[in-house]
Design an enzyme around this catalytic site. Structure first.
Site, PDB file in Angstrom:
ATOM      1  N   GLY A  53      19.655  24.062  47.564  1.00 47.48           N
ATOM      2  CA  GLY A  53      20.338  22.832  47.968  1.00 47.48           C
ATOM      3  C   GLY A  53      20.004  21.575  47.184  1.00 47.48           C
ATOM      4  O   GLY A  53      20.199  20.469  47.680  1.00 47.48           O
ATOM      5  N   SER A  54      19.577  21.715  45.923  1.00 46.33           N
ATOM      6  CA  SER A  54      19.240  20.489  45.192  1.00 46.33           C
ATOM      7  C   SER A  54      20.491  19.661  44.877  1.00 46.33           C
ATOM      8  O   SER A  54      20.437  18.428  44.868  1.00 46.33           O
ATOM      9  CB  SER A  54      18.436  20.799  43.927  1.00 46.33           C
ATOM     10  OG  SER A  54      19.253  21.362  42.941  1.00 46.33           O
ATOM     11  N   ASN A  55      21.618  20.316  44.624  1.00 45.04           N
ATOM     12  CA  ASN A  55      22.854  19.553  44.398  1.00 45.04           C
ATOM     13  C   ASN A  55      23.329  18.891  45.689  1.00 45.04           C
ATOM     14  O   ASN A  55      23.834  17.769  45.667  1.00 45.04           O
ATOM     15  CB  ASN A  55      23.950  20.455  43.823  1.00 45.04           C
ATOM     16  CG  ASN A  55      23.820  20.602  42.322  1.00 45.04           C
ATOM     17  OD1 ASN A  55      24.090  19.668  41.573  1.00 45.04           O
ATOM     18  ND2 ASN A  55      23.361  21.768  41.867  1.00 45.04           N
ATOM     19  N   ASN A  99      33.679  22.451  42.631  1.00 51.55           N
ATOM     20  CA  ASN A  99      32.518  23.335  42.429  1.00 51.55           C
ATOM     21  C   ASN A  99      31.731  22.825  41.233  1.00 51.55           C
ATOM     22  O   ASN A  99      32.291  22.175  40.337  1.00 51.55           O
ATOM     23  CB  ASN A  99      32.993  24.770  42.156  1.00 51.55           C
ATOM     24  CG  ASN A  99      31.824  25.725  41.967  1.00 51.55           C
ATOM     25  OD1 ASN A  99      30.835  25.672  42.705  1.00 51.55           O
ATOM     26  ND2 ASN A  99      31.903  26.589  40.965  1.00 51.55           N
ATOM     27  N   HIS A 119      29.211  24.237  38.114  1.00 55.20           N
ATOM     28  CA  HIS A 119      28.810  25.467  37.442  1.00 55.20           C
ATOM     29  C   HIS A 119      27.802  25.132  36.337  1.00 55.20           C
ATOM     30  O   HIS A 119      28.017  24.174  35.582  1.00 55.20           O
ATOM     31  CB  HIS A 119      30.048  26.148  36.845  1.00 55.20           C
ATOM     32  CG  HIS A 119      29.721  27.451  36.193  1.00 55.20           C
ATOM     33  ND1 HIS A 119      29.389  28.573  36.920  1.00 55.20           N
ATOM     34  CD2 HIS A 119      29.629  27.800  34.887  1.00 55.20           C
ATOM     35  CE1 HIS A 119      29.118  29.556  36.084  1.00 55.20           C
ATOM     36  NE2 HIS A 119      29.258  29.120  34.842  1.00 55.20           N
ATOM     37  N   ASP A 177      35.450  30.257  38.716  1.00 54.48           N
ATOM     38  CA  ASP A 177      35.094  29.181  37.771  1.00 54.48           C
ATOM     39  C   ASP A 177      36.229  28.891  36.777  1.00 54.48           C
ATOM     40  O   ASP A 177      35.976  28.654  35.588  1.00 54.48           O
ATOM     41  CB  ASP A 177      33.805  29.555  36.997  1.00 54.48           C
ATOM     42  CG  ASP A 177      32.635  29.796  37.936  1.00 54.48           C
ATOM     43  OD1 ASP A 177      32.545  29.103  38.965  1.00 54.48           O
ATOM     44  OD2 ASP A 177      31.805  30.679  37.646  1.00 54.48           O
ATOM     45  N   GLU A 182      23.305  18.278  36.292  1.00 59.67           N
ATOM     46  CA  GLU A 182      24.153  18.603  37.449  1.00 59.67           C
ATOM     47  C   GLU A 182      24.041  17.507  38.499  1.00 59.67           C
ATOM     48  O   GLU A 182      25.030  17.101  39.117  1.00 59.67           O
ATOM     49  CB  GLU A 182      23.714  19.937  38.074  1.00 59.67           C
ATOM     50  CG  GLU A 182      23.978  21.145  37.200  1.00 59.67           C
ATOM     51  CD  GLU A 182      23.629  22.454  37.907  1.00 59.67           C
ATOM     52  OE1 GLU A 182      23.864  22.577  39.116  1.00 59.67           O
ATOM     53  OE2 GLU A 182      23.109  23.365  37.231  1.00 59.67           O
TER      54      GLU A 182
HETATM   55  C1  GRF Z   1      23.323  25.290  40.548  1.00 56.66           C
HETATM   56  O1  GRF Z   1      22.810  25.647  39.292  1.00 56.66           O
HETATM   57  C2  GRF Z   1      24.826  25.250  40.521  1.00 56.66           C
HETATM   58  O2  GRF Z   1      25.339  24.850  39.272  1.00 56.66           O
HETATM   59  C3  GRF Z   1      25.203  26.680  40.798  1.00 56.66           C
HETATM   60  O3  GRF Z   1      24.262  27.117  41.738  1.00 56.66           O
HETATM   61  C4  GRF Z   1      23.057  26.364  41.605  1.00 56.66           C
HETATM   62  C5  GRF Z   1      22.748  25.787  42.938  1.00 56.66           C
HETATM   63  O4  GRF Z   1      21.513  25.105  42.924  1.00 56.66           O
HETATM   64  N1  GRF Z   1      26.561  26.795  41.238  1.00 56.66           N
HETATM   65  P1  GRF Z   1      21.102  24.187  44.127  1.00 56.66           P
HETATM   66  O5  GRF Z   1      21.118  25.063  45.374  1.00 56.66           O
HETATM   67  O6  GRF Z   1      22.100  23.073  44.219  1.00 56.66           O
HETATM   68  O7  GRF Z   1      19.721  23.693  43.819  1.00 56.66           O
END
Ligand code: GRF
Length: 215
Positions: free
Chosen positions: A15-17, A112, A114, A150, A179
């Site tokens: 869940g870092s994003n 999304n 990627h 994608d 990201e």
């Molecule tokens: C990220 O590298 C994203 O690009 C891919 O899955 C990963 C998720 O990472 N789709 P996080 O859970 O957001 O840390």
């Protein structure tokens, strides 16, 4: 001040994003707010982040088959989102292909991220694929979600170098940093209604980038 766009984030893992989006949403001038974190994984790290940040969560059983989702779970998610007035769904490490009602209802309102420069290295392990292929540059892509894997129209890409001494971990970490910048930027553009899709191309209104910008 106009009402903020309500977003739902779907994540299966750490869940870092999701965190970076949630942090951006805390800024007063950011035009979107996260109403819900939905996951298919009761052990997702994203759930802890949501709890910490006071964001509502929903764990939805999407069925046993890896990478896919049952029609029931798709309808359930669509209903959860519809009831909350969600205007944008952000996939952030959601490890299933979105299909069915959710795809129909949120088509062109689902993004999304990627970890590669699409259309190269689609699917799983984009960073490992880039390293093994031997490219000199990789990066990340935020795109609209369509029926493919994608394949949807591209909104933002960020580029990073691939270094001689890179491992999958070091390259992934360099990409991840980008990201965390790219996703909030794309969500802002969507929320400000500045994206126009023509065929495969996404045009950005009042884009500040110029020919000479390295980005
Ligand atoms: C990220 O590298 C994203 O690009 C891919 O899955 C990963 C998720 O990472 N789709 P996080 O859970 O957001 O840390």
């Amino acid at each position: 001040m106009p009402e903020k766009l309500k977003i739902a984030v779907m994540a299966s893992g750490r869940g870092s994003n999701f965190r970076s989006l949630a942090l951006s949403c805390l800024e007063e001038s950011f035009p979107a707010a996260i109403s819900l974190l939905a996951t298919d994984n009761p052990e997702a790290g994203a759930l802890y982040i949501a709890d910490e940040m006071g964001i509502e969560t929903a764990v939805v059983d999407c069925g046993g088959r890896r990478g896919s989702m049952t029609p029931d779970s798709s309808s359930k998610l669509a209903e959860l989102f519809r009831k909350r007035g969600i205007g944008l769904v952000c996939l952030a490490g959601f490890m299933r292909i979105v299909k069915g009602e959710l795809m129909r209802i949120y088509s062109l309102r689902m993004l999304n991220i990627h970890p590669a420069l699409l259309p190269s290295f689609k699917g799983l392990h984009g960073q490992r694929q880039a390293l093994e292929y031997g490219v000199r540059y990789s990066g990340c892509t935020v795109h609209f979600v369509d029926e493919g894997i994608d394949t949807g129209p591209i909104i933002i890409q960020k580029v990073v170098p691939v270094l001689q001494e890179d491992t999958e971990e070091t390259l992934s970490a360099r990409i991840l940093k980008e990201e965390h910048r790219a996703y909030p930027e794309a969500v802002r553009l969507f929320a400000e209604n500045r994206l126009r899709i023509e065929g495969r191309r996404v045009f950005i209104e009042n884009e500040k980038r110029r020919n000479s910008d390295a980005d």
